[in-house]
Every structure is written in structure tokens, then in C-alpha cells.
Design a protein around this motif. Structure first.
Motif, PDB file in Angstrom:
ATOM      1  N   PRO A 178       0.889  -1.003  -0.028  1.00 54.02           N
ATOM      2  CA  PRO A 178       0.039   0.084  -0.039  1.00 54.02           C
ATOM      3  C   PRO A 178       0.746   1.194   0.086  1.00 54.02           C
ATOM      4  CG  PRO A 178       0.057  -1.067   2.046  1.00 54.02           C
ATOM      5  CD  PRO A 178       0.940  -1.774   1.284  1.00 54.02           C
ATOM      6  N   VAL A 179       0.490   2.190  -0.801  1.00 57.94           N
ATOM      7  CA  VAL A 179       1.402   3.275  -0.995  1.00 57.94           C
ATOM      8  C   VAL A 179       0.510   4.498  -1.288  1.00 57.94           C
ATOM      9  CG1 VAL A 179       3.487   1.879  -2.155  1.00 57.94           C
ATOM     10  CG2 VAL A 179       1.911   3.314  -3.695  1.00 57.94           C
ATOM     11  N   SER A 180       1.108   5.760  -0.957  1.00 59.56           N
ATOM     12  CA  SER A 180       0.746   6.836  -1.477  1.00 59.56           C
ATOM     13  C   SER A 180       1.782   7.744  -2.252  1.00 59.56           C
ATOM     14  CB  SER A 180       0.411   7.853  -0.439  1.00 59.56           C
ATOM     15  OG  SER A 180      -0.059   9.219  -1.001  1.00 59.56           O
ATOM     16  N   ALA A 181       1.796   7.514  -3.485  1.00 59.26           N
ATOM     17  CA  ALA A 181       2.802   8.066  -4.567  1.00 59.26           C
ATOM     18  C   ALA A 181       2.846   9.720  -4.170  1.00 59.26           C
ATOM     19  CB  ALA A 181       2.501   7.987  -5.702  1.00 59.26           C
ATOM     20  N   TRP A 182       1.691  10.304  -4.109  1.00 58.73           N
ATOM     21  CA  TRP A 182       1.636  11.689  -3.907  1.00 58.73           C
ATOM     22  C   TRP A 182       2.353  12.119  -2.612  1.00 58.73           C
ATOM     23  CZ3 TRP A 182       1.052  15.749  -6.888  1.00 58.73           C
ATOM     24  CH2 TRP A 182       0.958  16.799  -6.376  1.00 58.73           C
ATOM     25  N   ASP A 183       1.947  11.507  -1.531  1.00 63.32           N
ATOM     26  CA  ASP A 183       2.533  11.892  -0.073  1.00 63.32           C
ATOM     27  C   ASP A 183       3.875  11.288   0.265  1.00 63.32           C
ATOM     28  OD1 ASP A 183       0.562  13.473   0.524  1.00 63.32           O
ATOM     29  OD2 ASP A 183      -0.501  12.087   1.850  1.00 63.32           O
ATOM     30  N   GLY A 184       4.284  10.119  -0.614  1.00 59.76           N
ATOM     31  CA  GLY A 184       5.604   9.400  -0.432  1.00 59.76           C
ATOM     32  C   GLY A 184       5.547   8.678   0.742  1.00 59.76           C
ATOM     33  N   GLN A 185       4.348   7.728   0.757  1.00 62.78           N
ATOM     34  CA  GLN A 185       4.361   6.796   1.886  1.00 62.78           C
ATOM     35  C   GLN A 185       4.492   5.290   1.410  1.00 62.78           C
ATOM     36  OE1 GLN A 185       2.993   7.734   5.003  1.00 62.78           O
ATOM     37  NE2 GLN A 185       3.192   9.992   4.457  1.00 62.78           N
ATOM     38  N   ASN A 186       5.587   4.821   2.240  1.00 67.67           N
ATOM     39  CA  ASN A 186       6.092   3.247   1.748  1.00 67.67           C
ATOM     40  C   ASN A 186       6.663   3.332   0.431  1.00 67.67           C
ATOM     41  OD1 ASN A 186       5.277   2.043   3.922  1.00 67.67           O
ATOM     42  ND2 ASN A 186       3.280   1.401   3.269  1.00 67.67           N
ATOM     43  N   LEU A 187       7.272   4.496  -0.134  1.00 70.98           N
ATOM     44  CA  LEU A 187       8.053   4.217  -1.218  1.00 70.98           C
ATOM     45  C   LEU A 187       9.356   4.030  -0.643  1.00 70.98           C
ATOM     46  CD1 LEU A 187       6.746   7.059  -3.573  1.00 70.98           C
ATOM     47  CD2 LEU A 187       5.976   4.787  -3.487  1.00 70.98           C
ATOM     48  N   THR A 188      10.192   4.997  -0.409  1.00 69.80           N
ATOM     49  CA  THR A 188      11.333   4.642   0.199  1.00 69.80           C
ATOM     50  C   THR A 188      11.368   4.812   1.629  1.00 69.80           C
ATOM     51  OG1 THR A 188      12.085   7.060   0.140  1.00 69.80           O
ATOM     52  CG2 THR A 188      12.526   5.604  -1.710  1.00 69.80           C
ATOM     53  N   ILE A 189      10.189   5.494   2.414  1.00 68.98           N
ATOM     54  CA  ILE A 189      10.282   5.808   3.852  1.00 68.98           C
ATOM     55  C   ILE A 189       8.996   5.002   4.202  1.00 68.98           C
ATOM     56  CG2 ILE A 189       9.778   7.416   5.686  1.00 68.98           C
ATOM     57  CD1 ILE A 189      11.023   9.522   3.253  1.00 68.98           C
ATOM     58  N   ARG A 190       9.290   4.288   5.327  1.00 71.82           N
ATOM     59  CA  ARG A 190       8.169   3.564   5.915  1.00 71.82           C
ATOM     60  C   ARG A 190       6.654   4.453   6.304  1.00 71.82           C
ATOM     61  NH1 ARG A 190       7.062  -1.315   7.129  1.00 71.82           N
ATOM     62  NH2 ARG A 190       9.192  -1.992   6.148  1.00 71.82           N
ATOM     63  N   SER A 191       5.819   4.180   6.010  1.00 70.89           N
ATOM     64  CA  SER A 191       4.418   5.006   6.419  1.00 70.89           C
ATOM     65  C   SER A 191       4.340   5.074   7.857  1.00 70.89           C
ATOM     66  CB  SER A 191       3.376   4.687   5.435  1.00 70.89           C
ATOM     67  OG  SER A 191       2.237   5.147   5.858  1.00 70.89           O
ATOM     68  N   GLU A 192       4.241   6.311   8.247  1.00 68.69           N
ATOM     69  CA  GLU A 192       3.720   6.404   9.691  1.00 68.69           C
ATOM     70  C   GLU A 192       2.146   6.315   9.759  1.00 68.69           C
ATOM     71  OE1 GLU A 192       5.122   9.995  11.553  1.00 68.69           O
ATOM     72  OE2 GLU A 192       7.484   9.386  11.361  1.00 68.69           O
ATOM     73  N   GLN A 193       1.493   6.742   8.826  1.00 67.73           N
ATOM     74  CA  GLN A 193       0.048   6.507   8.807  1.00 67.73           C
ATOM     75  C   GLN A 193      -0.548   5.223   8.763  1.00 67.73           C
ATOM     76  OE1 GLN A 193       1.524   9.375   7.405  1.00 67.73           O
ATOM     77  NE2 GLN A 193       0.297  11.000   7.289  1.00 67.73           N
ATOM     78  N   MET A 194       0.472   4.080   8.102  1.00 67.03           N
ATOM     79  CA  MET A 194       0.141   3.036   7.824  1.00 67.03           C
ATOM     80  C   MET A 194       0.768   1.855   8.754  1.00 67.03           C
ATOM     81  SD  MET A 194      -0.454   2.665   3.973  1.00 67.03           S
ATOM     82  CE  MET A 194       0.602   3.964   3.292  1.00 67.03           C
ATOM     83  N   SER A 195       0.750   2.328  10.075  1.00 71.66           N
ATOM     84  CA  SER A 195       1.601   1.236  10.967  1.00 71.66           C
ATOM     85  C   SER A 195       1.038   0.032  10.885  1.00 71.66           C
ATOM     86  CB  SER A 195       1.706   1.821  12.402  1.00 71.66           C
ATOM     87  OG  SER A 195       0.233   2.284  12.832  1.00 71.66           O
ATOM     88  N   TRP A 196      -0.401  -0.072  10.445  1.00 69.62           N
ATOM     89  CA  TRP A 196      -0.753  -1.450  10.489  1.00 69.62           C
ATOM     90  C   TRP A 196      -0.156  -2.371   9.250  1.00 69.62           C
ATOM     91  CZ3 TRP A 196      -2.382  -1.897   5.344  1.00 69.62           C
ATOM     92  CH2 TRP A 196      -2.753  -0.603   4.678  1.00 69.62           C
ATOM     93  N   TYR A 197       0.665  -1.839   8.475  1.00 73.45           N
ATOM     94  CA  TYR A 197       1.313  -2.442   7.300  1.00 73.45           C
ATOM     95  C   TYR A 197       2.708  -3.096   7.923  1.00 73.45           C
ATOM     96  CZ  TYR A 197       3.753  -3.412   3.023  1.00 73.45           C
ATOM     97  OH  TYR A 197       4.564  -4.004   1.801  1.00 73.45           O
ATOM     98  N   LYS A 198       2.821  -4.251   8.008  1.00 73.92           N
ATOM     99  CA  LYS A 198       4.121  -4.862   8.470  1.00 73.92           C
ATOM    100  C   LYS A 198       4.981  -5.007   7.371  1.00 73.92           C
ATOM    101  CE  LYS A 198       2.655  -4.398  12.645  1.00 73.92           C
ATOM    102  NZ  LYS A 198       2.643  -2.925  13.018  1.00 73.92           N
ATOM    103  N   GLY A 199       4.657  -4.979   6.051  1.00 74.12           N
ATOM    104  CA  GLY A 199       5.797  -5.701   4.862  1.00 74.12           C
ATOM    105  C   GLY A 199       6.734  -4.495   4.558  1.00 74.12           C
ATOM    106  N   ARG A 200       7.320  -4.841   3.446  1.00 68.79           N
ATOM    107  CA  ARG A 200       8.342  -4.138   2.934  1.00 68.79           C
ATOM    108  C   ARG A 200       7.948  -2.687   2.367  1.00 68.79           C
ATOM    109  NH1 ARG A 200      11.539  -8.474  -0.477  1.00 68.79           N
ATOM    110  NH2 ARG A 200       9.892  -8.836  -1.044  1.00 68.79           N
ATOM    111  N   THR A 201       8.954  -1.607   2.254  1.00 68.88           N
ATOM    112  CA  THR A 201       8.582  -0.557   1.383  1.00 68.88           C
ATOM    113  C   THR A 201       8.844  -0.896  -0.070  1.00 68.88           C
ATOM    114  OG1 THR A 201      10.803   0.359   1.362  1.00 68.88           O
ATOM    115  CG2 THR A 201       9.314   1.171   2.992  1.00 68.88           C
ATOM    116  N   LEU A 202       8.363  -0.099  -1.084  1.00 66.46           N
ATOM    117  CA  LEU A 202       8.630  -0.448  -2.459  1.00 66.46           C
ATOM    118  C   LEU A 202      10.350  -0.538  -2.639  1.00 66.46           C
ATOM    119  CD1 LEU A 202       7.652  -0.580  -5.229  1.00 66.46           C
ATOM    120  CD2 LEU A 202       7.993   1.732  -5.345  1.00 66.46           C
ATOM    121  N   GLU A 203      10.983   0.502  -1.989  1.00 71.07           N
ATOM    122  CA  GLU A 203      12.379   0.277  -2.246  1.00 71.07           C
ATOM    123  C   GLU A 203      13.100  -1.023  -1.702  1.00 71.07           C
ATOM    124  OE1 GLU A 203      14.726   3.479  -0.672  1.00 71.07           O
ATOM    125  OE2 GLU A 203      16.608   2.826  -1.839  1.00 71.07           O
ATOM    126  N   GLU A 204      12.595  -1.457  -0.577  1.00 70.94           N
ATOM    127  CA  GLU A 204      13.070  -2.644  -0.190  1.00 70.94           C
ATOM    128  C   GLU A 204      12.635  -3.881  -1.046  1.00 70.94           C
ATOM    129  OE1 GLU A 204      13.046  -1.497   4.793  1.00 70.94           O
ATOM    130  OE2 GLU A 204      11.153  -2.546   3.884  1.00 70.94           O
TER     131      GLU A 204
END
Ligand code: GDP
Length: 464
Positions: A178-204
Motif C-alpha cells: 500500500p502506497v501513496s505516491a503523492w504523499d511519499g508513503q511506503n516508497l522509500t520511507i516507511r509510512s507512519e500513517q500505515m503502522s498496520w502495514y508490516k511488509g516491505r517498502t517499495l524500495e526494499e
């Protein structure tokens, strides 16, 4: 040395492909903040403020005006363990040829899906074509999570559906991020808003992808993905090396024009190289080759073993689309490596039971309908280079399309090469009957490409 991989970014139009890549490059420091600021101001002036990240990738004026990726765009980025070449493919259904071309050059696909809209026609079509063209690994970016308040409940259904779709198409291993391209969530930085997501970021995930590689034995085969002309550098051919290697100084044959070019320089993953090998996507600057001598779908090889045009070829294929009854004389387009060429069905030689693959025999081989699998013989109606799967699977796999539909797919099993082949005299060989004058298309291409003349090898504007 870091492993090198090429990924193709796929998905339905407006689901955020260009924005995601632009934002990813920005976060990786490939786009300076002041440059992004300039895009923000300029795109806002055009009433398209939400496209500031997309502008990092969509560089042509027309793309920007229409807010649409029109052809393949390229970028290079490094992660901890990988050098990554990114191909951003257009999502609009009118540009599927480009999308297929990009896919044949990729080790893996990044499928961008709008989490609100869910699976749309080109989501399915792109995933299916990627699989048919040999991509084995797909990463899903479930995008625009900001629009549903980062709520896991709101995306669970789409995530499930996309997994089912991809498993059904035969992808064994599917990552959904799950990402937000616009807000930069889970691309290279783990999303704080999505603490429920335990998987890897896109970069990982990208940092862990394995290159498909390719056969190093055998001589060079490099299907042309894109051609650009740069003042002072000359003609640059972009593509993936499907077999063998290429070195600076090599003399290469461009088929079908049959002209000899000399490799002036090679660039890959943003760096100059002395040589490149199977599995790598490169830009090759060629001396003695003009812009009109080479086009998407052509193939580069070495002089002593040049790519061969085929006069006839047999394939094992399945008919997967609704086209009614298919008989000899049927004429779809074959999409094979970066080529798209009309072909004519000469004969249906054998039908197979789709479930068991058992031969059904020749008696029933007069026609094909949706769901049938068969061994058939085709003739190309324009110059075509295709290899049998035994020789080179990456240049044997194909999709068949008619109109805007994909109706068949398979792999070539036998070729009869044209008698008169590549002739180093730079004249089209006399005995070969295909018309390969590309004047109309080439002229149009040239006009379109003229706008690109002031760009560097990967299409970024050159600062004078
Ligand atoms: P493409 O056609 O798939 O390349 O899509 P674009 O990157 O051009 O994006 C289409 C629109 O979706 C633009 O207006 C983007 O700003 C918007 N968009 C892309 N990603 C996001 C996201 O994560 N959140 C929101 N809210 N909008 C996004």
C-alpha cells in the motif's frame, strides 16, 4: 558490483504510474528540490498542479499538456544492492504497443493500481501481457491510499482481488504494497500513517529483485526499443540485450536495413560502460547509422552472425480472445520482442486439447476458436525477426493482437529464414520481397523525435 535490474511500470491510465516514479526519484535524490519546485509552478500554471511529480517522467510538451504518458520514459536509480533502470509505460489503451515493448525489456513489472478504483481494464490487460511476454515477477503498488484515509479496511477488498487476478494469470509470487505516491508513503520511507502495514517498502522490494539474465553464449541480439538522435552524439539505440554481449568499437549490423554501425559508446544505468551483456538494458551510440536507418522492432547483431529475417515460421499458440472462427488467411499483428508486424495465417497444422496438451489430430485442424491451442504456420507481411524458443525464448514469445484486443499468445517453434539476408553493402537485398521502406512511418517518427534531440541518452533535457 551491484546487480542490475530493469523494471517496467504498468497499470491503468491515471492510477499514478508517473507520479509514483517521479516521487520515488525525488526521494532518491535524482530530482533536485528546485527542479521539482519549477515543475510545481509550471504545472500549476497549466492548471495541472497534481502532475508535478509526473512531469519528472513525462517530459514531452504533448504529454504534459494532455497529462498522459505517450511513449516509454526511462530513468535510472540506485538502491543499496541494485542499479535499477525504470521504464515507465503508457497506461492508455491506445499505446499498448509501447507497453508491450517496455515489458519485453524488463526483469520485473511494477503494477500500479488505484486503491479506490481497483482493477480496471488496463490493469488486467497489462498484467496479462506482461505474463505472456515472459515477466515472472510482479510487484503491486496499491496507490492513492491517502484518498481512503490510510484505512486498511478500505483497501482489503482490492488487495484480495488483485492477488486473485495475478495468481490466476500464473504469477506465483505477488507482493502488494500500500502506497501513496503523492504523499511519499511506503516508497522509500516507511509510512507512519500505515503502522498496520508490516511488509516491505517499495524500495526494499526492488532492492531484492533478481535479474532474469539471458544467455551469454551466442552472439549479440539486441532488439531496438527506442531510437533517439542527439546532436553531436548521433543515433542512440535503446534496448535490452537478449543474448551475447556488445563492446565499444564493435561493428554491428542493423537488420532489416542491413547497415553496419560502429559502437561509439555504451551507457547503462546512468553510467558509461565499455561492454554490456545479456540481460542488461543499454543505450548504444552508433556511428554510420542515421535516424531513419533504425526503428523500434529492428534487431542489432554482429556481422558474422547477423539477425535473420524470417519468411515463414511455426508457433505453438493459444487463442484467448473472441475473434469468431479463425482460418488460413487470418491476419493479426504479432508482437514479439520489440517488433509489431502483421502476419498471415498460412495453415493450422495441428490442434491440441487445451487442458491436456494432447494432439487432437489434423482432421479437425481446419479452424480455430477461442480456447483452442494449436501448432500453426504464419508468414510475416513485413520484415520480422523471430527466433525459435529453443534458440532464444525471449525472442520467441509473442502476443497476437487485432484492433485493440489481445487475442492470442504463444511461442515460436520453427523458422525458415529468408533466402537473401543481411547484405553489408547497405543496399536492401534484391531477392527479398518484403517492402521495408519505412518512409511514411519513419517520417512521422522523425518529426516526433525531433523534439527529443536536445535530450541526453535517457531522455533528460541537456543543459547547455
Ligand atoms: P499515470 O497515468 O498512471 O501515469 O498517472 P499519473 O501519475 O499521471 O497520475 C494521475 C493523477 O493521479 C494525477 O493527478 C496525480 O496527482 C494523481 N495521483 C497519483 N498518485 C496519487 C496518490 O498517491 N494520491 C493522490 N491523492 N493522487 C495521486
Amino acid at each position: 558490483m551491484k546487480k542490475r535490474i530493469t523494471i517496467v511500470v504498468l497499470g491503468h491510465v491515471d492510477h499514478g504510474k508517473s507520479t509514483l516514479v517521479g516521487r520515488f526519484l525525488f526521494e532518491k535524490g535524482k530530482v533536485a528540490p528546485d527542479e521539482l519546485e519549477r515543475f510545481a509552478v509550471q504545472s500549476a500554471q497549466m492548471g495541472k498542479a497534481s502532475f508535478k511529480y509526473a512531469w519528472v517522467m513525462d517530459r514531452s510538451d504533448e504529454s504534459r499538456r494532455r497529462g498522459l504518458t505517450l511513449d516509454l520514459n526511462f530513468a535510472d536509480v540506485e538502491t543499496r544492492n541494485r542499479e535499477i533502470h525504470i521504464i515507465d509505460a503508457p497506461g492508455h489503451k491506445d499505446f499498448v504497443r509501447s507497453m508491450i515493448t517496455g515489458t519485453t525489456g524488463a526483469d520485473a513489472a511494477l503494477l500500479v493500481v488505484d486503491s479506490q478504483e481497483g482493477i480496471m481494464p488496463q490493469t488486467t490487460e497489462h498484467a496479462q501481457l506482461a505474463k505472456l511476454m515472459g515477466v515472472e515477477y510482479v510487484v503491486v503498488a496499491l496507490n492513492k491510499i491517502d484518498k481512503v484515509g490510510y484505512d486498511p479496511g478500505a483497501i482489503g477488498k482490492t488487495a484480495g482481488e488483485i492477488r486473485t487476478l495475478l495468481k490466476g494469470l500464473g504469477f506465483e509470487h505477488v507482493d502488494v504494497i500500500p502506497v501513496s505516491a503523492w504523499d511519499g508513503q511506503n516508497l522509500t520511507i516507511r509510512s507512519e500513517q500505515m503502522s498496520w502495514y508490516k511488509g516491505r517498502t517499495l524500495e526494499e522490494v526492488l532492492d531484492d529483485l533478481e535479474p532474469k539474465g539471458g544467455p551469454k553464449e551466442g552472439t549479440l541480439r539486441m532488439p531496438v526499443m527506442q531510437v533517439i538522435q542527439i546532436g553531436g552524439v548521433g543515433t542512440i539505440v535503446l534496448g535490452r540485450i537478449e543474448r551475447g554481449e556488445i563492446r565499444e568499437g564493435d561493428e554491428v549490423m542493423v537488420v532489416p536495413v542491413n547497415k553496419i554501425g560502429i559502437v561509439k559508446s555504451i551507457e547503462a544505468y546512468g553510467k558509461p560502460l565499455k561492454k554490456a551483456e545479456a540481460g542488461e538494458t543499454v543505450g548504444v551510440a552508433l556511428r554510420n547509422i542515421g535516424r531513419l536507418d533504425v526503428a523500434r522492432g529492428d534487431v542489432l547483431g554482429l556481422l558474422d552472425d547477423p539477425p535473420q529475417l524470417v519468411e515463414e515460421f511455426k508457433v505453438k499458440m493459444a487463442l484467448i480472445g473472441d475473434v469468431g472462427i479463425v482460418k488460413a488467411g487470418w491476419s493479426p499483428y504479432i508482437h514479439c520482442h520489440t517488433a509489431a508486424v502483421p502476419v498471415k495465417l498460412e495453415a493450422i497444422e495441428m490442434k491440441y486439447r487445451p487442458d491436456s496438451g494432447e494432439a487432437e489430430g489434423e482432421a479437425e485442424a481446419g479452424f480455430l476458436a477461442k480456447g483452442d491451442a494449436a501448432l500453426v504456420r504464419f508468414k510475416p507481411l513485413k520484415p520480422l525477426i523471430i527466433e525459435s524458443g529453443e534458440v532464444l525464448p525471449a525472442m520467441a514469445r509473442f502476443a497476437l493482437r487485432a484492433g485493440k484486443e489481445t487475442i492470442g499468445a504463444g511461442s515460436c517453434v520453427w523458422v525458415r529464414t529468408a533466402e537473401k539476408q543481411a547484405n553489408p553493402s547497405a543496399q536492401p537485398s534484391q531477392g527479398f520481397s518484403f517492402k521495408w521502406q519505412k518512409t511514411g512511418k519513419a517520417a512521422r517518427d522523425q518529426k516526433r523525435k525531433k523534439a527529443e534531440e536536445n535530450r541526453d541518452i535517457w531522455g533528460k533535457p541537456i543543459r547547455k
